[in-house]
Enzyme design. Structure first.
Site, PDB file in Angstrom:
ATOM      1  N   ASP A  75     -24.569 -28.237  42.766  1.00 58.49           N
ATOM      2  CA  ASP A  75     -25.706 -27.308  42.636  1.00 58.49           C
ATOM      3  C   ASP A  75     -25.337 -26.041  41.860  1.00 58.49           C
ATOM      4  O   ASP A  75     -26.212 -25.326  41.387  1.00 58.49           O
ATOM      5  CB  ASP A  75     -26.220 -26.890  44.019  1.00 58.49           C
ATOM      6  CG  ASP A  75     -26.954 -27.999  44.739  1.00 58.49           C
ATOM      7  OD1 ASP A  75     -27.057 -29.106  44.181  1.00 58.49           O
ATOM      8  OD2 ASP A  75     -27.425 -27.757  45.872  1.00 58.49           O
TER       9      ASP A  75
ATOM     10  N   ARG B   5     -44.900 -41.146  35.201  1.00 61.37           N
ATOM     11  CA  ARG B   5     -43.960 -41.869  36.072  1.00 61.37           C
ATOM     12  C   ARG B   5     -42.987 -40.870  36.695  1.00 61.37           C
ATOM     13  O   ARG B   5     -42.580 -39.909  36.042  1.00 61.37           O
ATOM     14  CB  ARG B   5     -43.164 -42.907  35.274  1.00 61.37           C
ATOM     15  CG  ARG B   5     -43.997 -44.016  34.697  1.00 61.37           C
ATOM     16  CD  ARG B   5     -44.519 -44.928  35.804  1.00 61.37           C
ATOM     17  NE  ARG B   5     -45.340 -45.979  35.247  1.00 61.37           N
ATOM     18  CZ  ARG B   5     -44.936 -47.246  35.114  1.00 61.37           C
ATOM     19  NH1 ARG B   5     -43.732 -47.609  35.509  1.00 61.37           N
ATOM     20  NH2 ARG B   5     -45.737 -48.154  34.589  1.00 61.37           N
TER      21      ARG B   5
END
Ligand code: F6P
Length: 319
Positions: free
Chosen positions: A127, A243
């Site tokens: 992260d 999508r």
């Protein structure tokens, strides 16, 4: 200081093995006995301790994951768990401990530091959410993994003239989404740090279609909300095929990049120096272009700055 130990904790990050290797080999170089603790703080509670030699870290510099295993240990959050961990360190006569992990792992290290064990932290988190270090080990590899996926999705998005909404990791932060979005030419980057307006995201998509764009890529950091939900909302607002792809844990694996291996080697080596110099309660950081020590207190009281300049640039470039 004669006996030191190393553990990896929290979410794994590519490059952790290179950091362990650096700790073990630099420690042995300085005449220390180096012990490895398996399964992070949980292994400390369960006394999963073994001596490491030069060969025990052979052939791992290029491997993702962590050969010491890792865990998130709820037991270590209890006073009993912490007391058992201290007991293990004392029984094994461990005077210094190097903790490779993220913010939660350093909070664990701080508990042990308060109990009289010298600890040094090495930042590792895909992260990249720790302040006072430009990079955490694993971030560069994770961004490369996302870019690889974006490139592939872009091919099929173009063929089918679709929009792909790609959810990337980042529990509370959007650093992966931002860097991958900038490098991957995303139309929109949705991160927890920046308020977003889905109508504007859709308007941007429509402007692209009007200019003849064949596909669109939107990157969403998981901390900003579920891509599945955002995808449904976008489909409600625009008439186009959207999508949703959730990249998930594949971002945590894979061969670490050269950058992550070098970073891990430097920080792991520096962590040993800090223990030998008596500089504990410290994170070995790569900050402002230099390897340096940062007290845990500074790490806990700051928040990693979001790179607003990059965010604005990405927005301009995607127009
Ligand atoms: O902190 C790294 C991270 O990969 C986050 O991006 C993610 O939210 C979390 O760990 C997932 O953790 P776990 O593998 O324990 O579900």
């Amino acid at each position: 200081m004669k006996r030191v130990a190393v553990l990896t904790s929290g979410g794994d990050a590519p490059g952790m093995n290179a950091a362990v290797r650096a700790v073990v080999r630099k420690g042995i170089y300085h005449g220390l006995t180096v012990l490895g603790i398996k399964r992070g703080f949980q292994g400390l509670i369960n006394n999963e301790v073994g001596t490491m030699d030069l060969g025990s870290v052979a052939d791992i510099v290029h491997r993702g994951g962590t050969t010491l295993f890792t865990a998130r240990s709820p037991e270590f959050l209890t006073a009993e768990g912490q007391a058992k961990a201290v007991e293990t360190l004392q029984e094994n006569n461990i005077q210094g401990l190097i903790v490779i992990g993220g913010d939660g792992s350093f909070r664990g290290a701080q508990v042990l530091q308060n109990a009289g064990i010298h600890t040094v932290g090495v930042p590792a988190s895909i992260d990249n959410d720790l302040p006072c270090t430009d990079f955490c080990i694993g971030f560069d590899t994770a961004v490369s993994t996302v870019i690889d996926a974006v490139n592939k999705l872009r091919d099929t998005a173009t063929s089918h003239e679709r929009t792909y909404l790609i959810e990337v990791m980042g529990r509370d932060t959007g650093h992966i989404a931002l860097q991958a979005g900038l490098a991957g030419g995303a139309e929109s980057i949705i991160v927890p740090e920046a308020p977003f307006d889905l109508t504007e995201v859709c308007n941007r998509l429509m402007r692209g279609v009007e200019r003849g764009k064949l596909h669109s890529i939107i990157l969403v950091a998981e901390g900003a909300g579920s891509a599945l939900h955002l995808g449904d909302e976008i489909k409600r607002l625009v008439d186009m095929e959207v999508r949703v792809i959730i990249l998930g844990h594949l971002q945590r694996g894979g061969t670490p990049t050269a950058f992550d291996r070098v970073l891990a080697s430097r920080l792991g080596g520096k962590a040993v120096d800090f223990l030998l110099e008596g500089n504990s309660g410290t994170m070995a950081a790569y900050w402002k272009g230099e390897v340096q020590g940062v007290p845990y207190g500074n790490v806990f009281s700051n928040r990693k700055e979001f790179q607003w300049d990059d965010f604005k640039l990405a927005t301009i470039l995607a127009i």
